[in-house]
Write an enzyme that holds these catalytic residues in place. Structure first.
Site, PDB file in Angstrom:
ATOM      1  N   CYS A   1      -0.967   3.836  11.482  1.00  0.00           N
ATOM      2  CA  CYS A   1      -0.875   5.103  12.205  1.00  0.00           C
ATOM      3  C   CYS A   1      -2.077   5.223  13.140  1.00  0.00           C
ATOM      4  CB  CYS A   1      -0.793   6.282  11.257  1.00  0.00           C
ATOM      5  SG  CYS A   1      -2.148   6.388  10.082  1.00  0.00           S
TER       6      CYS A   1
ATOM      7  N   ASP B   1       1.853  -1.574   4.969  1.00  0.00           N
ATOM      8  CA  ASP B   1       1.501  -0.283   5.573  1.00  0.00           C
ATOM      9  C   ASP B   1       0.006  -0.058   5.334  1.00  0.00           C
ATOM     10  OD1 ASP B   1       2.253   2.059   6.909  1.00  0.00           O
ATOM     11  OD2 ASP B   1       2.383   3.153   5.034  1.00  0.00           O
TER      12      ASP B   1
ATOM     13  N   CYS C   1       0.877  -1.186   0.000  1.00  0.00           N
ATOM     14  CA  CYS C   1       0.000   0.000   0.000  1.00  0.00           C
ATOM     15  C   CYS C   1       0.906   1.225   0.000  1.00  0.00           C
ATOM     16  CB  CYS C   1      -0.919  -0.004   1.210  1.00  0.00           C
ATOM     17  SG  CYS C   1      -1.827  -1.550   1.469  1.00  0.00           S
TER      18      CYS C   1
ATOM     19  N   ALA D   1       1.231   4.383  -1.897  1.00  0.00           N
ATOM     20  CA  ALA D   1       0.993   5.811  -2.064  1.00  0.00           C
ATOM     21  C   ALA D   1       0.786   6.489  -0.701  1.00  0.00           C
ATOM     22  CB  ALA D   1      -0.234   6.027  -2.952  1.00  0.00           C
ATOM     23  N   PRO D   2       1.266   7.734  -0.528  1.00  0.00           N
ATOM     24  CA  PRO D   2       1.862   8.613  -1.541  1.00  0.00           C
ATOM     25  C   PRO D   2       3.338   8.416  -1.792  1.00  0.00           C
ATOM     26  CG  PRO D   2       1.637   9.814   0.490  1.00  0.00           C
ATOM     27  CD  PRO D   2       1.036   8.447   0.746  1.00  0.00           C
ATOM     28  N   GLY D   3       4.046   7.605  -1.001  1.00  0.00           N
ATOM     29  CA  GLY D   3       5.370   7.179  -1.421  1.00  0.00           C
ATOM     30  C   GLY D   3       6.561   7.612  -0.607  1.00  0.00           C
ATOM     31  N   SER D   4       6.390   8.195   0.574  1.00  0.00           N
ATOM     32  CA  SER D   4       7.558   8.618   1.349  1.00  0.00           C
ATOM     33  C   SER D   4       8.354   7.414   1.856  1.00  0.00           C
ATOM     34  CB  SER D   4       7.134   9.507   2.521  1.00  0.00           C
ATOM     35  OG  SER D   4       6.248   8.815   3.377  1.00  0.00           O
ATOM     36  N   LYS D   5       7.668   6.368   2.316  1.00  0.00           N
ATOM     37  CA  LYS D   5       8.367   5.155   2.755  1.00  0.00           C
ATOM     38  C   LYS D   5       8.997   4.437   1.563  1.00  0.00           C
ATOM     39  CE  LYS D   5       5.071   4.425   6.535  1.00  0.00           C
ATOM     40  NZ  LYS D   5       4.126   5.469   6.072  1.00  0.00           N
TER      41      LYS D   5
END
Length: 828
Positions: free
Chosen positions: A315, A262, A178, A180-184
């Site tokens: 989260c 995630d 999962c 998006a948005p892609g920081s990890k």
């Protein structure tokens, strides 16, 4: 129609007064939504998460404060550039000790994040405050530029935890279910490139998936700033992600070394930035997401190699979304998987984490007599807002707190917990008509507690590290789990592998940001004269020209090899023009050295047969495992393939010997194989090229950051007025510039004519001028001396177009130019 208008008018008349805005036209923090929710406080107090009432108060007080801004410098940034960025960061922040926002002084303190190299978090400044503080304006502009260049990633502190917990190595095959948005995903991608030797492509890769195709396209746009080919973006429901045959272990199941689950969650750990959750919080959302989270995690375990790791994270602070899911996975696959002590790992690095819970209470909300406001539609994934940017998180709707709908009954001496919730201590107590509560939501037995080691999980509470709420658990797969029968979810679906793709792009053109490149719509313009000329060339070689391809939806077509007919038509000219050899015969034909590097033809792919709009360069690992002929029919047909690799060639729209030109996006990987049309320049010329291009980009507002208007002349004197043959648009821009240069005038109204043109008047070295003049019309590449083989890290190369005459057209976008300018400062 009149009746509908009358109803709409009545609805407007019933609305309350508009929200009072501040002088910037924006609502202020906490004024539109009451940051109180008795239901939330009652629920978490009953779960015994905190040791006493004082700690519970600290938790709630921390949740009411804005979330501090945080960012990190990319781990793949070369050391020379990293040192320069650190110096610039120090210069921007060292002298600023306070910021004035809304006539209030706020102390400015930038602290290092202990578990991430070169990660930083402000002590008490959120992102919105940084934007509004005049003293931090230059720092904010610098941060935005470095983020767009890919050197810095603005990411929430707790969002950095999963990639560190997974212990990703450069050779690993990673799945982000999962993404998006892609920081990890960006953080993992940087790790894959960290230990890559200069001149080599990454050996590992990451498959980034998201069920929403529009968010998947947004993911491509975010990852493009890192400019790495080690990414494969797909769109499919994570519960049905297909199996991929593993070449490493014929007997074992699974393909990936690391899997990140995630999962979608209620997001009540993000209330510091998503304040809408305060007014709409409810436990029903957690109960509804629990089966989905569990099924995604189960699928992730099946896709992992034996010995591989699966990271499960949310989260949310709710144990139903965290420990209950982990407990059920351990219960179902007991002996096949085990938990890794991730909490001790982070505590050793100085980050405070709490042990996972071993018991909790299953509480179901009671219906209320009054109409309750709708639950927040905010469904986030691990600290990252998946729906809106944080600018919209301070809601402008004047809605009372959800707790007001249940009116506190403490005045009547009643028990608030029993008024708001029904508690079930065992599954047998759950009424038959309640399908929301499942057996997997209940806490483990005493025997299971001793076996499962739930204390190895890590809970992150906002008041411990001044962050958002978070949960992380890491599993190690010890044995095959294929013998287990897939569980049927509440939706009546199982996680068996689908025969065909479950998720398709409804309208892939919407949000397709990844198709924006430096040639825009010009790539589809081909005149009949050009085609006739190419047909004549093909006939002379005895090759029948291929049919012009029909534009298709890129979201529904896989990556395929270039067919032989097309290759035989386009490649001879490109081979001769660029000095590219794909075999030893071409090496001899080009009269290259025997040890000249040969371009791997099998790693060049297209998305349609015939003359495609562009060609992509894929890494060997992705090509051999995901795109290989016998696997592409298996894997690519079961997912929606969004993007992979880097563009290395774009179809020409100008007259040129070669039908395809070089693309800035992937040119650094093409450099080792490029034996012609490559000009090595000194630092002085490289700096001058960047400065002139940035000057023209800033002055010419019509360019909007596109590179085809960045025309630079080799010499600044009278004879540059001679006509150059380019496209009509470029000719118009060149003629305008020639008139300005003849008159010695610039666009600036301040009267500083000579100063404006001083950058354009600076001369290039004679060596560079002579090499450029010796080129035929077409694309070529400038590369900084000493960085010809540094293809993965420094990327000191820029694509240009040699026009007829004295002009060169820089085919480099705004982000690449600003990135090059930042690198130059490291040399200066």
């Amino acid at each position: 129609m009149g009746k509908n208008n009358d109803k709409r008018y009545k609805r407007k008349s019933q609305r309350g007064p508009r929200e009072k805005k501040d002088r910037n036209g924006k609502g202020t923090w906490g004024k539109t939504i009451t940051l109180e929710n008795k239901k939330l406080e009652t629920y978490y107090t009953a779960q015994n998460i905190f040791k006493d009432e004082e700690e519970c108060k600290q938790f709630m007080d921390a949740m009411r404060k804005p979330l501090p801004a945080s960012f990190r410098i990319g781990s793949d940034v070369p050391s020379a550039f990293r040192d320069s960025l650190m110096k610039e960061l120090h210069d921007h922040t060292s002298d600023v000790t306070s910021a004035n926002v809304d006539d209030k002084e706020i102390r400015v303190s930038l602290d290092p994040i202990k578990f991430v190299d070169d990660g930083f978090q402000f002590a008490n400044l959120d992102r919105k405050t940084i934007r509004r503080a005049p003293r931090l304006a230059q720092f904010h502009d610098w941060l935005v530029v470095q983020t767009s260049n890919g050197f810095i990633t603005r990411q929430e502190t707790v969002s950095m935890l999963p990639p560190v917990a997974m212990d990703v190595q450069p050779h690993h095959k990673v799945l982000d279910m999962c993404a998006a948005p892609g920081s990890k995903t960006s953080q993992i991608l940087e790790t894959l490139a960290t230990k890559t030797t200069n001149g080599e492509e990454p050996k590992g890769f990451i498959v980034a998936n998201d069920s929403d195709s529009k968010r998947a396209y947004m993911l491509v746009h975010q990852l493009r700033r890192l400019n790495s080919p080690a990414i494969f973006v797909t769109s499919i429901d994570a519960r049905f992600f297909p199996n991929i045959p593993s070449c490493d272990d014929k007997n074992g199941e699974g393909f990936f070394d690391r899997v990140l689950c995630d999962v979608p969650c209620s997001g009540d750990g993000t209330m510091r930035k998503n304040i809408q959750i305060w007014r709409g919080w409810g436990n029903k959302q957690s109960m509804g997401l629990h089966p989905l989270q569990r099924t995604i995690a189960e699928r992730g375990l099946r896709l992992t190699k034996i010995g591989g790791l699966v990271c499960y994270s949310t989260c949310s602070v709710n144990p139903l979304e965290n420990e209950a899911v982990v407990c059920e996975l351990l219960r179902e696959f007991h002996g096949k998987i085990k938990l890794i002590d991730v909490r001790s790992k982070f505590e050793a690095m100085g980050f405070k984490g709490r042990k996972g819970m071993t018991t909790w209470r299953v509480l179901n909300e009671k219906p209320t007599s009054k109409r309750r406001p709708k639950l927040s539609e905010e469904t986030t994934i691990n600290g990252e807002n998946k729906r809106e940017s944080e600018d919209k998180s301070s809601a402008t709707t004047t809605t009372e707190n959800a707790a007001s709908t249940t009116k506190e009954t403490e005045d009547d001496g009643g028990d608030l917990l029993t008024e708001l919730f029904n508690e079930y201590k065992t599954y047998q107590e759950v009424p038959d008509n309640n399908n929301r509560i499942t057996p997997s939501m209940f806490p483990p037995t005493e025997d299971e507690i001793s076996k499962f080691h739930l204390d190895y999980c890590m809970r992150v509470h906002p008041h411990d590290n001044d962050t958002g709420g978070f949960f992380v658990a890491v599993f190690e797969k010890c044995a095959n789990i294929s013998s287990f029968v897939p569980r049927v979810t509440n939706h009546g679906e199982n996680d068996a592998e689908p025969e065909t793709k479950r998720t398709k792009v409804d309208n892939a053109s919407n949000g397709r940001n990844d198709n924006k490149n430096d040639d825009d719509d010009d790539t589809n313009k081909t005149t009949d004269m050009d085609l006739d000329t190419d047909e004549n060339k093909a006939n002379l070689r005895g090759v029948e020209p291929p049919q012009i391809r029909v534009q298709t939806d890129l979201g529904n077509v896989p990556f395929i090899p270039i067919d032989d007919k097309t290759w035989d038509f386009i490649w001879p000219d490109m081979c001769e023009f660029y000095g590219l050899a794909t075999n030893q015969e071409e090496v001899k034909k080009l009269q290259l050295k025997d040890d000249a590097q040969i371009l791997p033809k099998e790693q060049i792919k297209a998305r349609a047969s015939g003359e495609s709009k562009c060609f992509y360069f894929l890494t060997k690992s992705i090509n051999d495992t995901l795109i290989d002929d016998d696997k592409s029919a298996n894997f690519q047909s079961k997912v929606t393939v969004i993007n992979t690799g880097l563009k290395i060639f774009n179809k020409n729209t100008k007259h040129c010997v070669a039908r395809y030109r070089l693309n800035q996006e992937g040119v650094h990987f093409l450099l080792p194989y490029l034996h012609r049309r490559k000009i090595t320049i000194c630092l002085q010329d490289y700096i001058l090229l960047v400065e002139k291009a940035l000057f023209l980009l800033k002055r010419n507002k019509e360019s909007s950051g596109h590179s085809h208007n960045l025309n630079i002349y080799l010499e600044h004197n009278a004879h540059i007025a001679e006509k150059t043959t380019t496209t009509d648009e470029v000719e118009k821009g060149e003629n305008k510039e020639k008139e300005e240069q003849k008159n010695g005038e610039a666009v600036d109204d301040s009267g500083k004519k000579n100063e404006d043109l001083s950058v354009l008047e600076k001369p290039f070295t004679d060596a560079m001028i002579q090499e450029c003049r010796g080129l035929d019309v077409g694309s070529f590449v400038f590369v900084l001396k000493g960085y010809e083989k540094d293809v993965m890290n420094s990327k000191m190369a820029m694509v240009a177009w040699k026009c007829r005459g004295e002009a060169i057209n820089m085919l480099v976008g705004k982000e690449e130019l600003e990135g090059a300018h930042s690198k130059i400062r490291a040399f200066q």
